[in-house]
Motif scaffolding. Structure first.
Motif, short mmCIF file in Angstrom:
data_model
loop_
_atom_site.label_atom_id
_atom_site.label_comp_id
_atom_site.label_asym_id
_atom_site.label_seq_id
_atom_site.Cartn_x
_atom_site.Cartn_y
_atom_site.Cartn_z
N ALA A 114 0.84 -1.21 0.00
CA ALA A 114 0.00 0.00 0.00
C ALA A 114 0.87 1.26 0.00
CB ALA A 114 -0.93 0.00 1.21
N PHE A 115 1.93 1.26 0.80
CA PHE A 115 2.84 2.42 0.82
C PHE A 115 3.52 2.59 -0.54
CE2 PHE A 115 2.87 1.61 5.51
CZ PHE A 115 2.29 2.81 5.86
N LYS A 116 3.97 1.50 -1.11
CA LYS A 116 4.68 1.56 -2.40
C LYS A 116 3.75 2.10 -3.50
CE LYS A 116 8.26 -1.97 -2.36
NZ LYS A 116 9.20 -2.16 -3.45
N ILE A 117 2.54 1.58 -3.52
CA ILE A 117 1.62 1.94 -4.61
C ILE A 117 1.18 3.39 -4.52
CG2 ILE A 117 -0.74 1.52 -5.44
CD1 ILE A 117 -0.27 -1.42 -4.77
N THR A 118 0.88 3.83 -3.28
CA THR A 118 0.31 5.18 -3.13
C THR A 118 1.38 6.25 -2.93
OG1 THR A 118 0.13 4.92 -0.73
CG2 THR A 118 -1.79 4.24 -2.04
N GLY A 119 2.56 5.85 -2.47
CA GLY A 119 3.61 6.84 -2.16
C GLY A 119 3.25 7.70 -0.96
N ARG A 120 2.30 7.24 -0.15
CA ARG A 120 1.86 8.02 1.03
C ARG A 120 2.46 7.43 2.31
NH1 ARG A 120 -4.56 8.20 -0.72
NH2 ARG A 120 -4.23 9.20 -2.73
N GLY A 121 2.19 8.10 3.47
CA GLY A 121 2.89 7.68 4.68
C GLY A 121 2.04 7.38 5.89
N LYS A 122 0.72 7.26 5.71
CA LYS A 122 -0.16 7.16 6.87
C LYS A 122 -1.09 5.96 6.74
CE LYS A 122 -3.54 9.90 7.93
NZ LYS A 122 -4.45 11.05 7.80
N THR A 123 -1.50 5.41 7.88
CA THR A 123 -2.49 4.32 7.83
C THR A 123 -3.63 4.61 8.80
OG1 THR A 123 -1.36 3.10 9.56
CG2 THR A 123 -0.80 2.50 7.30
N VAL A 124 -4.73 3.94 8.56
CA VAL A 124 -5.85 3.97 9.50
C VAL A 124 -6.18 2.52 9.85
CG1 VAL A 124 -8.31 4.51 9.78
CG2 VAL A 124 -6.79 6.15 8.64
N ALA A 125 -6.38 2.27 11.15
CA ALA A 125 -6.78 0.94 11.61
C ALA A 125 -7.98 1.13 12.55
CB ALA A 125 -5.62 0.27 12.33
N LEU A 126 -8.55 0.02 13.02
CA LEU A 126 -9.71 0.14 13.90
C LEU A 126 -9.33 -0.10 15.35
CD1 LEU A 126 -11.44 0.34 11.40
CD2 LEU A 126 -13.06 -1.25 12.45
N GLU A 127 -9.97 0.64 16.23
CA GLU A 127 -9.81 0.36 17.66
C GLU A 127 -10.17 -1.10 17.93
OE1 GLU A 127 -12.12 3.20 19.89
OE2 GLU A 127 -10.87 4.90 19.24
N HIS A 128 -9.42 -1.74 18.81
CA HIS A 128 -9.61 -3.14 19.21
C HIS A 128 -9.17 -4.15 18.15
CE1 HIS A 128 -11.69 -1.63 22.74
NE2 HIS A 128 -12.38 -0.85 21.92
N GLY A 129 -8.56 -3.67 17.05
CA GLY A 129 -8.08 -4.61 16.03
C GLY A 129 -6.76 -5.25 16.44
N ALA A 178 -2.35 5.86 3.07
CA ALA A 178 -1.93 4.81 2.13
C ALA A 178 -2.87 3.61 2.25
CB ALA A 178 -0.50 4.38 2.45
N ALA A 179 -3.18 3.22 3.50
CA ALA A 179 -3.93 1.98 3.70
C ALA A 179 -4.88 2.10 4.87
CB ALA A 179 -2.97 0.83 3.97
N VAL A 180 -6.00 1.40 4.74
CA VAL A 180 -6.89 1.15 5.87
C VAL A 180 -6.87 -0.35 6.09
CG1 VAL A 180 -9.24 1.26 6.74
CG2 VAL A 180 -8.34 3.13 5.33
N ILE A 181 -6.58 -0.79 7.31
CA ILE A 181 -6.57 -2.23 7.60
C ILE A 181 -7.63 -2.54 8.64
CG2 ILE A 181 -4.63 -2.02 9.27
CD1 ILE A 181 -3.75 -4.86 8.23
N VAL A 182 -8.42 -3.58 8.37
CA VAL A 182 -9.55 -3.89 9.25
C VAL A 182 -9.82 -5.40 9.22
CG1 VAL A 182 -11.11 -3.29 7.33
CG2 VAL A 182 -12.03 -3.44 9.62
N GLU A 183 -10.15 -5.95 10.39
CA GLU A 183 -10.69 -7.32 10.45
C GLU A 183 -12.21 -7.19 10.30
OE1 GLU A 183 -9.21 -9.57 14.15
OE2 GLU A 183 -8.67 -7.49 14.50
N PRO A 184 -12.80 -7.77 9.27
CA PRO A 184 -14.27 -7.66 9.14
C PRO A 184 -15.01 -8.16 10.39
CG PRO A 184 -13.31 -8.45 7.10
CD PRO A 184 -12.19 -8.42 8.11
N ILE A 185 -14.53 -9.26 10.97
CA ILE A 185 -15.03 -9.68 12.28
C ILE A 185 -13.78 -9.76 13.16
CG2 ILE A 185 -16.14 -11.51 13.64
CD1 ILE A 185 -16.93 -11.30 9.99
N GLN A 186 -13.71 -8.89 14.15
CA GLN A 186 -12.50 -8.85 14.99
C GLN A 186 -12.41 -10.10 15.85
OE1 GLN A 186 -12.84 -5.11 17.12
NE2 GLN A 186 -11.69 -4.03 15.51
N GLY A 187 -11.20 -10.67 15.93
CA GLY A 187 -10.99 -11.86 16.74
C GLY A 187 -10.64 -11.52 18.17
N MET A 188 -9.40 -11.06 18.38
CA MET A 188 -8.95 -10.71 19.74
C MET A 188 -9.84 -9.65 20.37
SD MET A 188 -6.50 -12.16 21.30
CE MET A 188 -5.47 -11.12 22.33
N GLY A 189 -10.44 -8.80 19.53
CA GLY A 189 -11.31 -7.74 20.02
C GLY A 189 -12.63 -8.26 20.58
#
Ligand SMILES: Cc1ncc(COP(=O)(O)O)c(C=O)c1O
Length: 383
Positions: A114-129, A178-189
């Motif tokens: 995702a970083f390589k493709i977009t050339g950007r430097g930030k990510t978003v993830a979900l709380e409890h992921g 660059a990327a958003v990463i998410v578990e559709p159904i969170q496991g550990m969360g």
């Protein structure tokens, strides 16, 4: 939980359940002290087919005799065949597969792309992921920095989005993402289904700003929801899916499934691995998919999951969340106490980061008779 004997040569980093496993068969664990334990935990969501499935064992044995290992620099039919089978099983149009070895390694590579493709430097993830213990995967794991991360700094900026606020996607995912990463159904969360509205909001926003949407399906994928992946379960297609755990049924294997948008950016040497795509790992993955399909295990997961939901809200259990065989039993007492009480009755379950959620991650061959045993045990435990 008990601690290991002092003379152990193993690193003392895992709390231990008081069972020494001698062998397993189907959904049953046989302990060295003679106990026979019904396993609702599946080695932390790994043993999707249960233990010792004869066709899985035969596939590994056949491949070990034929060719145990070859580098990715030498083409092999089994590697191609397993990739084609995985892409077809997913049915998401993510038809390019990169094999690696663990969940964290799959996520690490997905983020790198995702970083390589977009050339950007930030990510978003979900709380409890939860995404794994490597530098990048740990950086997007909720709470890792405070608890165990260990590196002096994270390799990139991460914003954590509240898991029940789809509207926040608009604000938090921007043109630097660059990327958003998410578990559709969170496991550990806590076996928590983030739900279709959240996944749709993320898909929409990633399309608007050109960010790469990654579904971490290490725990919820490979049939665990009763659909091939959480993406199918919710009808939302990301740019990258990562899979591991049940993909090999215990033989270490993980994979990235890539959309044409991502795959067409790949050049030789962009990613690499020694063990990833090894022939035995690929034979294990191929056998897992063949068995899930030929034994109609997705239908079984859906049917028996419904049965758990309708029968197991009893004793200390006040409700059920999650999907398929990634279920969280909400408990009126601390989940750890309920877990211990079940283990005294020879039933193994898991906990989660939510102290009031007991996690069930059973093999896809579990039947209603097994659920009746869980129901009976729960009914004897005080609320
Ligand atoms: C959703 C999810 N992602 C990633 C990982 C990390 O996988 P591994 O331990 O194989 O690196 C896990 C492990 O529990 C997980 O549940």
């Amino acid at each position: 939980m008990v601690s290991r004997p002092l003379q152990s040569h193993l690193a003392q980093v895992f709390a231990q359940y008081p069972i020494e496993v001698a062998h397993g068969e189907g959904v049953w664990l046989y302990a060295r002290d003679g106990r026979k334990i019904l396993d609702f935990y599946g080695g932390h969501a790994v043993a999707g087919l249960g233990y010792g499935h004869p066709r899985w064992v035969a596939a590994l044995e056949r491949q070990a005799r034929q060719m145990t290992f070859q580098t990715n620099a030498l083409p092999m039919a089994i590697r191609e065949r397993a990739a084609a089978r995985l892409a077809k099983f997913a049915g998401l149009g993510l038809d390019t597969v990169f094999w690696v070895n663990s969940g964290a390694e799959a996520n690490e590579n997905a983020l790198r792309l995702a970083f390589k493709i977009t050339g950007r430097g930030k990510t978003v993830a979900l709380e409890h992921g939860w995404h794994g213990r490597t530098a990048a995967a740990g950086a997007v794991t909720w709470g890792a920095l405070e608890k165990w991360y260990g590196f002096p700094r994270t390799p990139f900026d991460v914003k954590f989005l509240p898991r029940d606020q789809p509207a926040a996607a608009q604000r938090m995912v921007d043109r630097d993402t660059a990327a958003v990463i998410v578990e559709p159904i969170q496991g550990m969360g806590g076996a928590y289904d983030v739900g279709k509205p959240m996944l749709q909001a993320l898909r929409r926003r990633c399309d608007e700003v050109g960010a790469v949407l990654i579904f971490d399906e290490v725990q919820c994928g490979m049939g665990r929801t009763g659909a091939p992946f959480g993406a199918n379960y919710h009808g939302v297609v990301p740019d990258v899916v990562t899979a591991a755990k049940a993909l090999g049924n215990g033989f270490p294997v993980s994979a990235l499934l890539l959309s044409p948008r991502v795959a067409r950016e790949l050049k030789v040497d962009d990613m690499g691995t020694t063990f990833g795509g090894g022939p035995i790992a690929c034979a294990a993955a191929e056998a897992v998919i063949e068995i899930i399909e030929s034994e109609s295990l997705l239908a079984n997961v859906r049917q028996v999951s419904t049965y758990i939901r309708s029968t197991c809200v009893i004793g200390p259990v006040t409700g059920v969340q999650g999907a398929g065989f990634l279920l969280g039993l909400k408990t009126s007492r601390p989940a750890k106490e309920v877990q211990s009480a079940l283990l005294e009755r020879n039933i193994l379950t898991g906990t989660s980061a939510d102290p009031a959620v007991l996690r069930l991650l059973p093999a896809y061959i579990l039947n209603e008779g097994h659920v009746d045993q869980l129901h009976d045990a729960l009914s004897k435990i005080p609320a």
